[in-house]
Design a protein around this motif. Structure first.
Motif, PDB file in Angstrom:
ATOM      1  N   PHE A 228       0.834  -1.197   0.000  1.00 41.25           N
ATOM      2  CA  PHE A 228       0.000   0.000   0.000  1.00 41.25           C
ATOM      3  C   PHE A 228       0.873   1.253   0.000  1.00 41.25           C
ATOM      4  O   PHE A 228       0.569   2.231  -0.692  1.00 41.25           O
ATOM      5  N   TYR A 237      -2.499   3.393  -8.334  1.00 38.79           N
ATOM      6  CA  TYR A 237      -3.390   2.569  -7.532  1.00 38.79           C
ATOM      7  C   TYR A 237      -4.004   1.411  -8.327  1.00 38.79           C
ATOM      8  O   TYR A 237      -4.978   0.800  -7.878  1.00 38.79           O
ATOM      9  N   SER A 289      -5.930   1.175  -1.158  1.00 37.96           N
ATOM     10  CA  SER A 289      -5.092   2.254  -0.624  1.00 37.96           C
ATOM     11  C   SER A 289      -5.489   3.624  -1.160  1.00 37.96           C
ATOM     12  O   SER A 289      -5.118   4.649  -0.584  1.00 37.96           O
TER      13      SER A 289
END
Length: 302
Positions: A228, A237, A289
């Motif tokens: 993360f 991401y 995350s």
């Protein structure tokens, strides 16, 4: 650094003053004593120094005497306001000394103390201690420091007596930033634990029974955190696995089950709101995350 007349460089490194003798302060002072340092102590309630004096510490009659006794001054009191209140009567004695503040506080108050101490001719180091008093001076404890690097370097051998010391930067507020961030993570874990225990307890499962399993599970899932962190630092991401949509659905089930079991969802509901906000912005397929971007959006401008 200013030195008392007649002392040598070796003497300077073997002297220290500890101001504030609560549970942590007393252990700090005793650690220096046991390492052979001439340790001066001061506390607003003088009786707290009795055991240390019996062990060889020097009791200062005033805070000014305490500051004057050593080039290294450790302060460990209730809060940052108390640090300034305690040191104000000794302001004239601060010049040339290194003040290491091991009192918890905010980054903003650390910057204020840094300015106040520096204006009086002393160097200011912020410190954050990670360890209970019983582990001070052992490998279990680590301490973060920030402020002038030369001040840290000059006294790093003494400071290492308290635990593994890490210098995190020259901005005096950085140790406090690390501190509130790490403690925030700790309280987030506690929140999850309390919710888990309450939910299990609603079905008659004992806290101890659940905790044994929870520790095994958390130890495993903690391995996801470095991944993360890499996603957050890179801003990438993209994921093929546990995305926001999957986690939002899972957390929604937990909240629904909690309500049905008579358990308040208040500790976890804000996290679900972050997930949903990112999904509403079109990021359902992104990594879990990415929820941090909703927290950043709420941050005030620098």
């Amino acid at each position: 650094m200013a030195r008392n007349e007649g002392t040598t460089a070796h003497d300077i490194r073997r002297t220290v003053t500890v101001i504030g003798l609560g549970n942590l302060g007393r252990v700090l002072a005793r650690t220096f004593l046991e390492a052979g340092h001439r340790t001066t102590v001061w506390n607003r309630s003088p009786g707290k120094a009795d055991g240390l004096v019996a062990a060889g510490a020097v009791r200062a009659a005033t805070v000014e005497q305490a500051v004057s006794a050593s080039d290294l001054v450790i302060v460990c009191v209730l809060d940052h306001d108390t640090v300034r209140q305690v040191l104000t009567p000794a302001a004239g004695a601060l010049a040339g000394r290194v003040v290491v503040n091991l009192t918890s506080g905010t980054p903003q108050s650390a910057r204020g103390l840094d300015a106040w101490v520096t204006e009086r001719g002393a160097a200011y180091l912020s410190g954050a201690v990670y360890g209970v008093p019983e582990t001070i001076g052992t490998p279990e404890t680590f301490v973060l420091y920030s402020g002038p690097s030369d001040a840290f370097d000059a006294h790093s051998a003494q400071l290492r007596l308290l635990g593994a010391g890490t210098f995190v930067g020259t901005d005096a507020a950085l140790a406090s930033v690390y501190d509130v961030a790490l403690l925030g993570g700790m309280y987030g874990m506690f929140a999850g634990f309390f919710h888990a225990v309450a939910l299990a307890g609603s079905a008659g499962i004992k806290a101890g029974e659940l905790t044994e399993l929870l520790l095994r599970w958390l130890t495993g899932v903690a391995g996801a955190l470095p991944g993360f962190a890499r996603e957050i630092d890179s801003g990438d991401y993209a994921t093929e696995t546990s995305n926001l949509a999957i986690n939002a659905a899972g957390l929604a089930n937990i909240l629904s089950a909690s309500r049905a079991q008579g358990v308040s969802p208040d500790l976890l509901a804000p996290l679900h709101a972050l997930f949903q906000q990112q999904i509403d912005q079109g990021h359902a397929a992104a990594s879990l995350s990415r929820a941090i971007e909703s927290l950043r959006a709420a941050s005030p401008a620098a």
